[in-house]
Design an enzyme around this catalytic site. Sequence first.
Site, short mmCIF file in Angstrom:
data_model
loop_
_atom_site.label_atom_id
_atom_site.label_comp_id
_atom_site.label_asym_id
_atom_site.label_seq_id
_atom_site.Cartn_x
_atom_site.Cartn_y
_atom_site.Cartn_z
N SER A 105 0.85 -1.18 0.00
CA SER A 105 0.00 0.00 0.00
C SER A 105 0.89 1.24 0.00
O SER A 105 2.07 1.16 0.36
CB SER A 105 -0.89 0.00 1.26
OG SER A 105 -1.53 1.25 1.43
N TYR A 127 -2.94 -0.25 10.33
CA TYR A 127 -2.84 -0.78 8.97
C TYR A 127 -1.48 -0.48 8.35
O TYR A 127 -0.86 -1.36 7.74
CB TYR A 127 -3.96 -0.17 8.12
CG TYR A 127 -3.93 -0.56 6.66
CD1 TYR A 127 -4.23 -1.85 6.25
CD2 TYR A 127 -3.63 0.39 5.67
CE1 TYR A 127 -4.22 -2.19 4.91
CE2 TYR A 127 -3.61 0.06 4.33
CZ TYR A 127 -3.91 -1.24 3.95
OH TYR A 127 -3.90 -1.58 2.64
#
Length: 254
Positions: free
Chosen positions: A143, A156
């Site tokens: 990501s 996250y």
Amino acid sequence: MANHDAETTHGRLSDRVCVITGAASGIGRATVERFLREGAHVVAADRDADRLATLEGVVPVVGDVSRDDDAKRMIATAVDRFGRLDVLVANAGVIPLLSITEAEASDFDEVMAVDGRGMFLTCKYAIEAMLVSGGGAIVCTSSISGVAGQARQAVYGPAKFVATGLTKHLAVEWAQHGIRVNAVAPGTIETERVAAARHEPGGPEYLAEVVRAHPMARFGEPSEVASAILFLASPDASFITGAILPVDGGYLAH
């Protein structure tokens, strides 16, 4: 068996045996659909049995990547059914939007279990299978949060740094065995998770801020990430390993 990356085929993944985790929705589902169009044999794994059952043309495996036996079974299913494993897309993940003051230790543990431990386990068993068949390709889903800092990513983001780090270390360790390991680093993508965030407290404001940080002034589509995953998994990327490919509308170019 020779490294399948080096073979020329009619489809970009013709007859390749592929395992895709987190396959029931979002980026995983788009990747399944794209791989099937490119001629791949797909083992689709997810813990959401109902959504997984709506996929056609795949060998479904219901399981949780954070559980050792389940992760092993995902890879074993491909080998048992097709005789080998050529490609792993380690995509399964959960994405809570939490600051460190909002998060509990249990939130951190859950994300690390799925996004971190799950990626470790599926890569481990995939590499063991690829060593038998002569090589292959792994694509991990990292990501922009695994490359740069973002607000509300206290649980996250660190897990995605695990994905980025695991990709680089495995790429170096297994290159001489014909195994390539790369990752995509998506920006914000129009998945079910983003749709849900629009109805969470603070979600619309957060997403409005995030879209402004993407120079292309929009969020990406799952199919756009699937195209990048396809490239890294295919023979077209035969001399690429250890790369973290942004699919982010320019976010990381700042």
